[in-house]
Design a protein around this motif. Sequence first.
Motif, PDB file in Angstrom:
ATOM      1  N   GLN A   1    -107.121  65.722  94.155  1.00 33.08           N
ATOM      2  CA  GLN A   1    -108.026  64.920  94.960  1.00 33.08           C
ATOM      3  C   GLN A   1    -108.266  63.566  94.297  1.00 33.08           C
ATOM      4  N   ARG A   2    -108.769  62.622  95.090  1.00 31.89           N
ATOM      5  CA  ARG A   2    -108.998  61.263  94.593  1.00 31.89           C
ATOM      6  C   ARG A   2    -110.016  61.250  93.448  1.00 31.89           C
TER       7      ARG A   2
ATOM      8  N   LYS B   1    -109.331  59.919  89.697  1.00 29.79           N
ATOM      9  CA  LYS B   1    -110.128  58.868  89.062  1.00 29.79           C
ATOM     10  C   LYS B   1    -110.625  59.317  87.694  1.00 29.79           C
TER      11      LYS B   1
ATOM     12  N   ILE C   1     -99.293  57.903  92.375  1.00 32.62           N
ATOM     13  CA  ILE C   1     -99.854  57.601  93.683  1.00 32.62           C
ATOM     14  C   ILE C   1     -98.709  57.297  94.650  1.00 32.62           C
TER      15      ILE C   1
ATOM     16  N   ASP D   1    -110.434  52.012  91.289  1.00 33.83           N
ATOM     17  CA  ASP D   1    -110.668  51.680  92.693  1.00 33.83           C
ATOM     18  C   ASP D   1    -109.950  50.404  93.110  1.00 33.83           C
TER      19      ASP D   1
ATOM     20  N   VAL E   1    -106.225  51.333  93.566  1.00 32.75           N
ATOM     21  CA  VAL E   1    -106.025  52.129  94.785  1.00 32.75           C
ATOM     22  C   VAL E   1    -106.188  51.260  96.033  1.00 32.75           C
TER      23      VAL E   1
ATOM     24  N   TYR F   1    -103.267  56.688 104.072  1.00 34.51           N
ATOM     25  CA  TYR F   1    -104.038  56.903 102.846  1.00 34.51           C
ATOM     26  C   TYR F   1    -103.109  57.411 101.745  1.00 34.51           C
TER      27      TYR F   1
ATOM     28  N   SER G   1    -101.839  59.707  98.413  1.00 29.85           N
ATOM     29  CA  SER G   1    -101.924  61.023  97.792  1.00 29.85           C
ATOM     30  C   SER G   1    -101.782  60.819  96.294  1.00 29.85           C
ATOM     31  N   PHE G   2    -102.478  61.633  95.535  1.00 28.90           N
ATOM     32  CA  PHE G   2    -102.469  61.516  94.080  1.00 28.90           C
ATOM     33  C   PHE G   2    -101.857  62.758  93.470  1.00 28.90           C
TER      34      PHE G   2
END
Length: 85
Positions: A13-14, A18, A29, A56, A59, A74, A76-77
């Motif tokens: 998840q983002r 992070k 990414i 941020d 991204v 969007y 994906s990580f």
Amino acid sequence: MFKEETMGLIRIQRRTAKRLFEEGNEVFITPHKMRFSAQWNPPRSIAAVRSESKFDDIVNSFIYYRCNTETGKYPSFYIKRETLN
């Protein structure tokens, strides 16, 4: 979110990306519709050690330049499996 693993990379998840980025780990990414073998838009590696930018900002720039209706709106990580152990 389901766990997805491709080529030794696990989708995360983002907020997890992070946190790991801020700890100095390498995070990958890619737009969510792209395959890892895509020649024109392979997964990009972002690492805090090489970057002076904030997560941020990186991204948001990636979304602006790389994400669209064809590649995915969007990102994906992904992280290497060894990093989570």
